[in-house]
Write a protein that holds these residues in place. Structure first.
Motif: not given
Length: 468
Positions: A71-79, A95-100, A15-19, A22-26
């Motif tokens: 995400l930070a090194p890509t220049g992404w900033t949280r709204p 979610l899309r930037p994180l998957a990317d 599953g590539a939802g938020p959880a 996030a699991a992949a990131a951790h």
């Protein structure tokens, strides 16, 4: 092909939802390679299906820290952390930037059809714990694949398996035959086709959680619009109206969640919806014009409705995990250790004891159900709960039990109490003076559209602390 050594294998995340993301990131943060398998053709596909609905959690509560670090090194900033995203915002801006950024670690169009131990069905004990997991995958082009994993994190959610209208947990008699006039999702009434479907119609809204509140508020807004004259909601509740029916109001520590219940209360008080209490649907019939007649198990027959919106919660699909040894609570279908903490028959006031890998573990070591799926049939799941779950699980898989056991999470209270099966006891609820945590909700002027929460990392928003 022989399976490689377990230590060389990735952790499969379903599953590539938020959880799941996030699991992949951790896992990456722990130096472990994840492989995310997503059945749809896009990340956050379930969230996108309710893209028109606004969350009752802010941006500050729906962005995972490890994901933000990735995400930070890509220049992404949280709204703006204080603002409320819609489902579409959450999917497009996070979610899309994180998957990317996860890249090839996320495989789309990959449906998991089965999980087991290599060479071992669920019966075999011998050397079981030393065998890697084998994951069977079906791809969109019909190709099948066998993958191996050192651990499996199931974050597939419950969005694809909504609960039926029937009051016994089974579809009502005639429910399937009436599918052309039933939806199990909150409709997007800004969409011209959906708007035309419900405008001027009499619509039953079945359920008592945040999704039902949202549907009632949307229908009330339509009724007050120039093109919505004659629009009427019929709210079907299995219990009676009480002070806690509409949530905690101003006592809810998530203000937008409290405001959502008040919007539903306004829909009833202003006459845009009628409430039918203590009604458990046994059958759905049609009249001569094809309209739906809801029949209760007490023999009551309601006046015909043109449409029905069924929002009675969700349930987990466990079919593809059948060869694994799972320890599931017989009531909720959540893990036996977690279930007592979240059981809506007992759980009170919206507080859940912080939990992590130990509460999420199963007899089959190395398997974890996380996110909304971890709650089984229980409601009120918040994204921040899922993020803390996967942080703890990733640390446990990495062998850092000190970090895995250090679970720190304080969830906002709903401002209402439940338990003792009150959500299904119409007479008892009538005597409820408003719940033990808060007075009866008071109407307020809403300055923004009704909002629902990040109830599940990959789910439709769930209801108040006691369920839908």
């Amino acid at each position: 092909m022989n399976a490689p050594a377990t230590t060389e294998l990735p952790v499969v995340v379903i599953g590539a939802g938020p959880a799941g993301l996030a699991a992949a990131a951790h896992l990456l943060d722990q130096g472990i390679e994840p492989l995310v398998l997503e059945a749809s053709q896009t990340a956050g596909a379930a969230v996108r299906e309710w893209s028109h609905v606004r969350l009752f959690s802010t941006w500050g509560e729906v962005v995972d820290p490890a994901a933000e670090k990735l995400l930070a090194p890509t220049g992404w900033t949280r709204p703006d952390p204080a603002t409320y995203p819609s489902g579409g915002d959450w999917a497009d801006l996070y979610l899309r930037p994180l998957a990317d950024v996860l890249g090839d670690r996320v495989r789309l169009g990959a449906t998991v059809t089965g999980v087991s131990r290599t060479g071992r069905d669920r019966i075999v004990d011998a050397d079981r714990e030393h065998q890697p997991f084998v994951v069977h995958v079906s791809h969109a082009d019909g190709r099948e694949e066998r993958l191996f994993a050192r651990a499996v994190i199931d974050a597939s959610g419950t969005w694809a398996t909504p609960s039926p209208a029937g009051g016994s947990g089974l579809p009502a008699l005639g429910e399937k035959a009436a599918a052309d006039r039933i939806t199990y999702r909150v409709p997007d009434l800004k969409d011209p086709a959906a708007r035309a479907r419900y405008a001027g119609q009499r619509t039953a809204v079945i359920g008592s959680g945040a999704s039902a509140f949202t549907a009632l508020a949307y229908l009330a807004d339509l009724a007050k619009s120039d093109d919505g004259a004659g629009t009427k909601g019929v709210w079907i509740l299995r219990r009676g109206i009480s002070g806690s029916t509409f949530g905690g109001g101003e006592a809810d520590q998530l203000p937008a969640r409290g405001a959502l219940g008040l919007a539903a209360k306004a829909a009833v008080d202003e006459g845009h919806a009628d409430a039918v209490t203590g009604f458990r649907i046994q059958a759905i019939e049609r009249d001569a014009d094809g309209r739906l007649i809801l029949v209760g198990d007490d023999g009551r027959r309601l006046d015909p409705v043109d449409e029905a919106i069924v929002l009675t919660g969700f349930r987990p699909d466990l079919s593809f995990l059948n060869e694994l040894r799972l320890g599931l609570d017989e009531h909720l279908q959540a893990s036996v250790t977690l279930a007592p903490l979240i059981d809506p028959n007992q759980h009170s006031c919206g507080t859940v004891y912080p939990h992590g890998h130990r509460e999420l573990s199963h007899p089959e070591q190395g398997v974890y159900l996380v996110g909304m799926k971890s709650y089984g049939r229980a409601p009120t799941f918040l994204a921040m709960t899922g993020y803390e779950q996967v942080r703890s699980v990733a640390a446990a898989i990495a062998g850092d039990l000190e970090a895995a056991d250090r679970v720190e999470l304080t969830l906002p209270e709903t401002g209402v109490c439940g338990g003792a099966g009150l959500f299904d006891a119409p007479d008892a609820a009538e005597a409820d003076g408003g719940g033990c945590c808060a007075p009866a909700p008071q109407l307020v002027q809403l300055g923004a559209p009704a909002v629902v929460g990040a109830a599940a990392a990959e789910e439709a928003p769930a209801g108040g602390c006691c369920g839908s």
